[in-house]
Write an enzyme that holds these catalytic residues in place. Structure first.
Site, PDB file in Angstrom:
ATOM      1  N   TRP A 184      -7.694 -10.131   6.522  1.00  0.00           N
ATOM      2  CA  TRP A 184      -6.423  -9.288   6.143  1.00  0.00           C
ATOM      3  C   TRP A 184      -5.751  -8.875   7.478  1.00  0.00           C
ATOM      4  O   TRP A 184      -6.508  -8.265   8.419  1.00  0.00           O
ATOM      5  CB  TRP A 184      -6.640  -8.162   5.327  1.00  0.00           C
ATOM      6  CG  TRP A 184      -5.427  -7.387   5.038  1.00  0.00           C
ATOM      7  CD1 TRP A 184      -4.203  -7.632   4.419  1.00  0.00           C
ATOM      8  CD2 TRP A 184      -5.157  -6.186   5.840  1.00  0.00           C
ATOM      9  NE1 TRP A 184      -3.200  -6.619   4.646  1.00  0.00           N
ATOM     10  CE2 TRP A 184      -3.881  -5.804   5.413  1.00  0.00           C
ATOM     11  CE3 TRP A 184      -5.908  -5.080   6.925  1.00  0.00           C
ATOM     12  CZ2 TRP A 184      -3.475  -4.697   5.907  1.00  0.00           C
ATOM     13  CZ3 TRP A 184      -5.235  -4.302   7.249  1.00  0.00           C
ATOM     14  CH2 TRP A 184      -4.021  -3.988   7.028  1.00  0.00           C
ATOM     15  N   GLU A 225      -6.360 -12.387   2.209  1.00  0.00           N
ATOM     16  CA  GLU A 225      -5.975 -11.523   1.439  1.00  0.00           C
ATOM     17  C   GLU A 225      -4.309 -11.164   1.501  1.00  0.00           C
ATOM     18  O   GLU A 225      -4.045 -11.071   2.779  1.00  0.00           O
ATOM     19  CB  GLU A 225      -6.571  -9.938   1.784  1.00  0.00           C
ATOM     20  CG  GLU A 225      -6.090  -8.838   0.812  1.00  0.00           C
ATOM     21  CD  GLU A 225      -6.548  -7.549   1.363  1.00  0.00           C
ATOM     22  OE1 GLU A 225      -7.549  -7.463   2.331  1.00  0.00           O
ATOM     23  OE2 GLU A 225      -6.619  -6.502   0.361  1.00  0.00           O
ATOM     24  N   LYS A 227      -0.436  -9.511   0.823  1.00  0.00           N
ATOM     25  CA  LYS A 227       0.030  -8.096   0.858  1.00  0.00           C
ATOM     26  C   LYS A 227       1.676  -8.202   0.535  1.00  0.00           C
ATOM     27  O   LYS A 227       2.091  -9.089   1.228  1.00  0.00           O
ATOM     28  CB  LYS A 227      -0.417  -7.337   2.028  1.00  0.00           C
ATOM     29  CG  LYS A 227      -0.010  -5.828   1.770  1.00  0.00           C
ATOM     30  CD  LYS A 227      -1.052  -4.914   2.754  1.00  0.00           C
ATOM     31  CE  LYS A 227      -0.680  -3.437   2.901  1.00  0.00           C
ATOM     32  NZ  LYS A 227      -1.244  -2.776   3.529  1.00  0.00           N
ATOM     33  N   ASP A 260      -5.911  -7.906  -3.908  1.00  0.00           N
ATOM     34  CA  ASP A 260      -6.053  -6.455  -3.649  1.00  0.00           C
ATOM     35  C   ASP A 260      -4.985  -6.033  -4.908  1.00  0.00           C
ATOM     36  O   ASP A 260      -3.780  -6.288  -4.609  1.00  0.00           O
ATOM     37  CB  ASP A 260      -5.650  -6.008  -2.406  1.00  0.00           C
ATOM     38  CG  ASP A 260      -5.965  -4.701  -2.283  1.00  0.00           C
ATOM     39  OD1 ASP A 260      -5.355  -3.626  -3.184  1.00  0.00           O
ATOM     40  OD2 ASP A 260      -6.630  -4.044  -1.363  1.00  0.00           O
ATOM     41  N   HIS A 263      -1.565  -4.565  -3.985  1.00  0.00           N
ATOM     42  CA  HIS A 263      -0.538  -5.211  -3.138  1.00  0.00           C
ATOM     43  C   HIS A 263       0.340  -5.981  -3.691  1.00  0.00           C
ATOM     44  O   HIS A 263       0.893  -7.184  -3.209  1.00  0.00           O
ATOM     45  CB  HIS A 263      -1.472  -6.227  -2.090  1.00  0.00           C
ATOM     46  CG  HIS A 263      -2.521  -5.486  -1.132  1.00  0.00           C
ATOM     47  ND1 HIS A 263      -3.009  -6.206  -0.173  1.00  0.00           N
ATOM     48  CD2 HIS A 263      -2.669  -4.365  -0.870  1.00  0.00           C
ATOM     49  CE1 HIS A 263      -3.640  -5.302   0.617  1.00  0.00           C
ATOM     50  NE2 HIS A 263      -3.605  -4.279   0.242  1.00  0.00           N
ATOM     51  N   HIS A 287     -10.145  -7.038  -4.370  1.00  0.00           N
ATOM     52  CA  HIS A 287     -10.315  -5.569  -3.859  1.00  0.00           C
ATOM     53  C   HIS A 287      -9.608  -4.783  -5.191  1.00  0.00           C
ATOM     54  O   HIS A 287      -8.711  -4.633  -5.478  1.00  0.00           O
ATOM     55  CB  HIS A 287      -9.347  -5.463  -2.731  1.00  0.00           C
ATOM     56  CG  HIS A 287     -10.257  -5.484  -1.250  1.00  0.00           C
ATOM     57  ND1 HIS A 287      -9.470  -5.492  -0.157  1.00  0.00           N
ATOM     58  CD2 HIS A 287     -11.551  -6.221  -1.333  1.00  0.00           C
ATOM     59  CE1 HIS A 287     -10.464  -6.086   0.810  1.00  0.00           C
ATOM     60  NE2 HIS A 287     -11.317  -6.318   0.347  1.00  0.00           N
ATOM     61  N   ASP A 295       0.854   0.940  -2.129  1.00  0.00           N
ATOM     62  CA  ASP A 295      -0.534   0.606  -1.751  1.00  0.00           C
ATOM     63  C   ASP A 295      -1.177   1.822  -1.105  1.00  0.00           C
ATOM     64  O   ASP A 295      -1.494   1.951  -0.068  1.00  0.00           O
ATOM     65  CB  ASP A 295      -0.476  -0.549  -0.748  1.00  0.00           C
ATOM     66  CG  ASP A 295      -1.975  -0.883  -0.402  1.00  0.00           C
ATOM     67  OD1 ASP A 295      -2.647  -0.958  -1.299  1.00  0.00           O
ATOM     68  OD2 ASP A 295      -2.040  -1.341   0.743  1.00  0.00           O
ATOM     69  N   ASP A 297      -4.096   3.501  -2.210  1.00  0.00           N
ATOM     70  CA  ASP A 297      -5.567   3.239  -1.967  1.00  0.00           C
ATOM     71  C   ASP A 297      -6.153   4.591  -2.347  1.00  0.00           C
ATOM     72  O   ASP A 297      -7.011   5.216  -2.014  1.00  0.00           O
ATOM     73  CB  ASP A 297      -5.934   2.910  -0.686  1.00  0.00           C
ATOM     74  CG  ASP A 297      -5.764   1.567  -0.283  1.00  0.00           C
ATOM     75  OD1 ASP A 297      -6.222   0.774  -0.744  1.00  0.00           O
ATOM     76  OD2 ASP A 297      -4.863   1.319   0.683  1.00  0.00           O
ATOM     77  N   ASP A 328     -11.938  -1.285  -2.323  1.00  0.00           N
ATOM     78  CA  ASP A 328     -11.152  -0.789  -1.404  1.00  0.00           C
ATOM     79  C   ASP A 328     -10.097   0.380  -1.807  1.00  0.00           C
ATOM     80  O   ASP A 328      -8.992   0.151  -2.324  1.00  0.00           O
ATOM     81  CB  ASP A 328     -10.307  -2.151  -1.034  1.00  0.00           C
ATOM     82  CG  ASP A 328      -9.421  -1.792   0.257  1.00  0.00           C
ATOM     83  OD1 ASP A 328      -9.931  -1.026   1.200  1.00  0.00           O
ATOM     84  OD2 ASP A 328      -8.699  -2.972   0.459  1.00  0.00           O
TER      85      ASP A 328
END
Ligand code: RNT
Ligand code: ZN
Length: 421
Positions: A184, A225, A227, A260, A263, A287, A295, A297, A328
């Site tokens: 990534w 990955e 995004k 993810d 994303h 993820h 995003d 997290d 993640d």
């Protein structure tokens, strides 16, 4: 009759075997991301620069790990509080340099020996290990990495990627478990680019070069990955969804796609993408995170989308080695041990819930166009005594039940974390 026996009967009436579900879950590996413990800092930079790549940790809760030893101790605490099979997930920036292994080297020169201490850590605990090249928080980000028009920059990062393939092969061989190696980068632009194709062509070539490094695809699973955007790179992302998925599709013999769930655009759901991808790809990687509006997290909760993601993993046969599950997220505003533990336990809970679904019956209702009964049954399944099965699962795994583990974290905070400067 114990509460578990009562629950077991309730589920059995619907044809669900709670013991089989628990046994199944107990062996499913979930990768624990080392970077929740120190706000994605790592140990490989001489000066403490900013976190770059368009990702951000917010908050400054005391007690973050400052050394490999502290991070290992914290990870141990989390492992002791979570049921099920765990793997470690390392980033290249967590390389450990010391006198014995020749001291510091830059990211294009890192070697397996810089991860020997992590291998020992994993061996002692029976863990496998996943890996990630670190294409951010480094002076060679210009700010692009694998997509840079500057050949010197791009070469540096390709060499980093190749070094990481060699390290991943080492981790897989030493630990006897598959190593998922995720590529990534935060490469992208803040404002509208004049050339959208050039960076993508360079990115493609860079990944081609990284994957030309020899590795055993049965043991090392390179991922790409995608995004949608990052902080400071709002207008354009080189590794967009289409780019990454096409790359993986065109290179099925060399790598797999990684999704993810932070994303994508806010109304897109990864739960629906899992069966779509598994229709074509033998294996995919995930993820699991929690986006709030972007995003961000945040720590994974037992929310609807987490449950839905886990249902799709189970229903699609993902537990039979087809879906690699990793966490993640990085919350710096709360106790980090607690953040890790809540998220990992929640993924375990969501998977257990999915395994306790009367899925054969529900599928038959769908195929018979019986949407009335499907709704009734699916809704009723939501109030089955799940908590009692979860408690039994924790007991069998030898870890504390809900309501009991947090005291342990508070004690660790008082005795260990609060003493860190
Ligand atoms: C960033 C990506 C990436 C990172 C980690 C640290 O948006 O999700 O996976 O979070 O590599
Ligand atoms: Zn991610």
């Amino acid at each position: 009759m114990t509460r578990y026996e009562y629950a077991k009967e309730k589920y059995a009436k619907l044809g669900i075997d709670t013991d089989a579900a628990m046994n199944r879950l107990m062996s499913v590996p979930i990768a624990l991301h080392c970077w929740q413990g120190d706000d994605v800092r790592g140990f490989d930079q001489k000066s403490d620069g900013p976190l770059t790549g368009g990702i951000q940790t917010t908050g400054n809760y005391p007690g973050k790990a400052r050394t490999p030893e502290e991070l290992m101790a914290d990870i141990d605490k989390v492992l002791s509080l979570c049921p099920g099979t765990k793997k470690l997930n390392l980033h290249a920036c967590y390389a450990i340099f010391d006198e014995e292994n020749g001291g510091w080297v830059d990211r294009d020169k890192i070697e397996p020996k810089h991860f020997k201490k992590w291998v020992d850590f994993c061996k002692e605990r029976g863990l496998g290990c996943d890996f990630n090249p670190t294409f951010f928080s480094h002076p060679m980000c210009d700010p692009l990495t694998l997509a840079s028009p500057n050949e010197e920059t791009r070469r540096f990062w390709i060499e980093h990627g190749k070094a990481c393939i060699r390290i991943s092969q080492y981790l897989a061989e030493e630990l006897g478990e598959v190593c998922v190696m995720n590529i990534w980068t935060g490469d992208g632009f803040k404002d509208i680019p004049a050339d959208r194709k050039g960076p993508r062509e360079r990115y493609r070539d860079s990944i081609d070069q990284i994957l030309s490094e020899p590795y055993d695809f049965n043991k090392v699973k390179p991922c790409v990955e995608s995004k949608v955007f990052g902080i400071g790179v709002e207008a354009y992302t080189v590794g967009s969804a289409e780019f990454s998925l096409c790359y993986a599709a065109a290179n099925m013999d060399k790598c797999i796609p990684l999704m993810d769930n932070g994303h994508y655009h806010p109304t897109e759901v990864v739960s629906d993408k899992i069966p779509a991808l598994l229709t074509f790809f033998p294996e995919i990687a995930l993820h699991v995170t929690r986006p709030i509006r972007w995003d961000s997290d945040h720590v994974v909760l037992l929310d609807d989308e987490t449950k839905e993601i886990c249902k799709e993993i189970v229903r699609s046969g993902g537990l039979d080695g087809r879906v690699y599950i990793a966490l993640d997220y990085f919350d710096a505003s709360i106790n980090r041990i607690s953040a890790w533990t809540v998220g990992l336990r929640n993924v375990q809970k969501a998977l257990l819930m999915a395994l306790l679904e009367p899925s054969d019956d529900l599928r038959a209702m769908q195929d018979a166009d019986n949407w009335t009964e499907l709704m009734v049954r699916a809704e009723e399944a939501k109030t089955l005594p799940f908590g009692d099965v979860w408690e039994e699962y924790c007991r069998r795994a030898g870890v504390a039940a809900d309501g009991e583990w947090f005291e342990n974290v508070k004690k660790y905070e008082k005795e260990i974390l609060s003493k860190r400067g």
